[in-house]
Scaffold this motif. Sequence first.
Motif, PDB file in Angstrom:
ATOM      1  N   UNK A  90     -49.435 -48.500 -24.789  1.00  0.00           N
ATOM      2  CA  UNK A  90     -48.011 -48.141 -24.711  1.00  0.00           C
ATOM      3  C   UNK A  90     -47.693 -47.277 -23.500  1.00  0.00           C
ATOM      4  N   UNK A  91     -48.492 -47.419 -22.440  1.00  0.00           N
ATOM      5  CA  UNK A  91     -48.120 -46.796 -21.186  1.00  0.00           C
ATOM      6  C   UNK A  91     -48.871 -45.526 -20.859  1.00  0.00           C
ATOM      7  N   UNK A  92     -49.066 -45.340 -19.556  1.00  0.00           N
ATOM      8  CA  UNK A  92     -49.760 -44.156 -19.061  1.00  0.00           C
ATOM      9  C   UNK A  92     -49.021 -42.877 -19.414  1.00  0.00           C
ATOM     10  N   UNK A  93     -47.688 -42.902 -19.249  1.00  0.00           N
ATOM     11  CA  UNK A  93     -46.914 -41.705 -19.544  1.00  0.00           C
ATOM     12  C   UNK A  93     -47.065 -41.270 -20.991  1.00  0.00           C
ATOM     13  N   UNK A  94     -46.977 -42.225 -21.906  1.00  0.00           N
ATOM     14  CA  UNK A  94     -47.133 -41.886 -23.318  1.00  0.00           C
ATOM     15  C   UNK A  94     -48.501 -41.334 -23.640  1.00  0.00           C
ATOM     16  N   UNK A  95     -49.535 -41.878 -22.991  1.00  0.00           N
ATOM     17  CA  UNK A  95     -50.893 -41.385 -23.225  1.00  0.00           C
ATOM     18  C   UNK A  95     -51.035 -39.942 -22.769  1.00  0.00           C
ATOM     19  N   UNK A  96     -50.492 -39.631 -21.587  1.00  0.00           N
ATOM     20  CA  UNK A  96     -50.588 -38.262 -21.091  1.00  0.00           C
ATOM     21  C   UNK A  96     -49.777 -37.294 -21.940  1.00  0.00           C
ATOM     22  N   UNK A  97     -48.583 -37.703 -22.361  1.00  0.00           N
ATOM     23  CA  UNK A  97     -47.769 -36.816 -23.181  1.00  0.00           C
ATOM     24  C   UNK A  97     -48.470 -36.511 -24.498  1.00  0.00           C
ATOM     25  N   UNK A  98     -49.089 -37.523 -25.105  1.00  0.00           N
ATOM     26  CA  UNK A  98     -49.854 -37.291 -26.332  1.00  0.00           C
ATOM     27  C   UNK A  98     -51.009 -36.336 -26.063  1.00  0.00           C
ATOM     28  N   UNK A  99     -51.691 -36.524 -24.941  1.00  0.00           N
ATOM     29  CA  UNK A  99     -52.801 -35.649 -24.580  1.00  0.00           C
ATOM     30  C   UNK A  99     -52.353 -34.225 -24.304  1.00  0.00           C
ATOM     31  N   UNK A 100     -51.207 -34.073 -23.640  1.00  0.00           N
ATOM     32  CA  UNK A 100     -50.681 -32.731 -23.380  1.00  0.00           C
ATOM     33  C   UNK A 100     -50.422 -32.004 -24.699  1.00  0.00           C
ATOM     34  N   UNK A 190     -46.100 -24.708 -17.721  1.00  0.00           N
ATOM     35  CA  UNK A 190     -45.242 -25.785 -17.229  1.00  0.00           C
ATOM     36  C   UNK A 190     -44.951 -26.779 -18.348  1.00  0.00           C
ATOM     37  N   UNK A 191     -45.997 -27.207 -19.021  1.00  0.00           N
ATOM     38  CA  UNK A 191     -45.849 -28.228 -20.061  1.00  0.00           C
ATOM     39  C   UNK A 191     -45.170 -27.671 -21.307  1.00  0.00           C
ATOM     40  N   UNK A 192     -45.282 -26.364 -21.517  1.00  0.00           N
ATOM     41  CA  UNK A 192     -44.581 -25.742 -22.641  1.00  0.00           C
ATOM     42  C   UNK A 192     -43.072 -25.689 -22.389  1.00  0.00           C
ATOM     43  N   UNK A 197     -40.769 -34.470 -24.957  1.00  0.00           N
ATOM     44  CA  UNK A 197     -40.263 -35.498 -25.848  1.00  0.00           C
ATOM     45  C   UNK A 197     -39.156 -36.344 -25.240  1.00  0.00           C
ATOM     46  N   UNK A 198     -38.544 -35.851 -24.161  1.00  0.00           N
ATOM     47  CA  UNK A 198     -37.448 -36.594 -23.542  1.00  0.00           C
ATOM     48  C   UNK A 198     -37.925 -37.503 -22.409  1.00  0.00           C
ATOM     49  N   UNK A 199     -39.226 -37.507 -22.124  1.00  0.00           N
ATOM     50  CA  UNK A 199     -39.754 -38.302 -21.013  1.00  0.00           C
ATOM     51  C   UNK A 199     -40.098 -39.706 -21.505  1.00  0.00           C
ATOM     52  N   UNK A 200     -39.534 -40.711 -20.849  1.00  0.00           N
ATOM     53  CA  UNK A 200     -39.847 -42.097 -21.210  1.00  0.00           C
ATOM     54  C   UNK A 200     -40.260 -42.902 -19.984  1.00  0.00           C
ATOM     55  N   UNK A 201     -40.693 -42.215 -18.919  1.00  0.00           N
ATOM     56  CA  UNK A 201     -41.088 -42.872 -17.675  1.00  0.00           C
ATOM     57  C   UNK A 201     -42.527 -43.368 -17.767  1.00  0.00           C
ATOM     58  N   UNK A 202     -42.870 -44.301 -16.871  1.00  0.00           N
ATOM     59  CA  UNK A 202     -44.207 -44.875 -16.847  1.00  0.00           C
ATOM     60  C   UNK A 202     -44.737 -44.905 -15.410  1.00  0.00           C
ATOM     61  N   UNK A 203     -46.063 -45.012 -15.270  1.00  0.00           N
ATOM     62  CA  UNK A 203     -46.670 -45.242 -13.959  1.00  0.00           C
ATOM     63  C   UNK A 203     -46.228 -44.278 -12.882  1.00  0.00           C
ATOM     64  N   UNK A 209     -41.417 -37.981 -12.217  1.00  0.00           N
ATOM     65  CA  UNK A 209     -40.590 -37.321 -13.232  1.00  0.00           C
ATOM     66  C   UNK A 209     -41.120 -35.925 -13.538  1.00  0.00           C
ATOM     67  N   UNK A 210     -42.416 -35.798 -13.821  1.00  0.00           N
ATOM     68  CA  UNK A 210     -42.962 -34.492 -14.179  1.00  0.00           C
ATOM     69  C   UNK A 210     -42.944 -33.510 -13.011  1.00  0.00           C
ATOM     70  N   UNK A 211     -43.241 -34.001 -11.811  1.00  0.00           N
ATOM     71  CA  UNK A 211     -43.173 -33.112 -10.655  1.00  0.00           C
ATOM     72  C   UNK A 211     -41.743 -32.630 -10.426  1.00  0.00           C
ATOM     73  N   UNK A 212     -40.781 -33.540 -10.553  1.00  0.00           N
ATOM     74  CA  UNK A 212     -39.371 -33.199 -10.356  1.00  0.00           C
ATOM     75  C   UNK A 212     -38.910 -32.194 -11.400  1.00  0.00           C
ATOM     76  N   UNK A 213     -39.278 -32.411 -12.656  1.00  0.00           N
ATOM     77  CA  UNK A 213     -38.907 -31.469 -13.710  1.00  0.00           C
ATOM     78  C   UNK A 213     -39.545 -30.100 -13.479  1.00  0.00           C
ATOM     79  N   UNK A 214     -40.778 -30.091 -12.970  1.00  0.00           N
ATOM     80  CA  UNK A 214     -41.441 -28.813 -12.693  1.00  0.00           C
ATOM     81  C   UNK A 214     -40.703 -28.039 -11.615  1.00  0.00           C
ATOM     82  N   UNK A 215     -40.288 -28.746 -10.571  1.00  0.00           N
ATOM     83  CA  UNK A 215     -39.534 -28.105  -9.496  1.00  0.00           C
ATOM     84  C   UNK A 215     -38.195 -27.598 -10.009  1.00  0.00           C
ATOM     85  N   UNK A 216     -37.497 -28.437 -10.779  1.00  0.00           N
ATOM     86  CA  UNK A 216     -36.188 -28.055 -11.308  1.00  0.00           C
ATOM     87  C   UNK A 216     -36.286 -26.846 -12.239  1.00  0.00           C
ATOM     88  N   UNK A 217     -37.430 -26.696 -12.908  1.00  0.00           N
ATOM     89  CA  UNK A 217     -37.632 -25.560 -13.808  1.00  0.00           C
ATOM     90  C   UNK A 217     -38.050 -24.301 -13.069  1.00  0.00           C
TER      91      UNK A 217
END
Length: 267
Positions: A90-100, A190-192, A197-203, A209-217
């Motif tokens: 179900x995608x790389x993004x989902x795997x990483x989010x579950x792992x995080x 960063x991940x906290x 839960x709002x991330x649905x991006x892949x590859x 997406x995560x780098x952009x959100x980190x900068x925006x935060x």
Amino acid sequence: MASRRPEAFGRSDGDPSQPVGPAGEGTLVIIPTYDERENLPLIIDRLHAALGAAHVLVVDDGSPDGTGDLADALAAADDRIHVMHRAEKSGLGGAYIAGFGWGLERDYAVLVEMDADGSHAPEQLHRLLDGINAGSDLVIGSRYVAGGSLVNWPKRRKYLSQGANTYSRLALGVKIRDITAGYRAYRRAVLEKIDLGSIDSHGYCFQIDLAWRSIQAGFVVSEVPITFTERQIGESKMSGDVIGEAFFKVAEWGMRHRLDRLGLLKR
């Protein structure tokens, strides 16, 4: 060889202390897998030869080649190795989010993304962790800063990758040279803070997406040079759909950011 001090972008809201020990203490390396039975033991052996105290979480998406069963056997023999089984691919993004989520629940200080195929050299992970200890909140292993390199990559993929990074850099107005890169280390803060839960991006798009959100935060994002080596076993999982997703989402994020800065974005 000592790692270069990373060039940083942004403002640090994280803990300035050094959360990572010299052998990788406090670090969880998340390795998503799908049909990586041959590669998995090789990459874990290399990782533990380089950083003996680092822990590994294998997130397997129901690999039909038995990767998940092999991961279970490795974990049974080594308490530094852990396994998460997901029912389907179900995608790389989902795997990483579950792992995080798994890693944050268990209080790891730093969480790392690493491919199973050997393209990310575990022997260079210390460069990313040194960047964390130097004060960065997200450290990206970059192919496109001084000292970074590509090995055995087809020209087509190289041009595609460089084009995607240039496009993202211009669309978002950031200085990161390799925002699509998948070898990276996150301070847990960063991940906290990011709404995972709002991330649905892949590859490609997931990494941007995560780098952009980190900068925006307001977190500090930096890059250190790595050598990226094309996989020798198995096939790449990249698809045209993933590239198309990145193109349109990055354009949307960039436009929304510019409208917001001009006060034209409706809330």
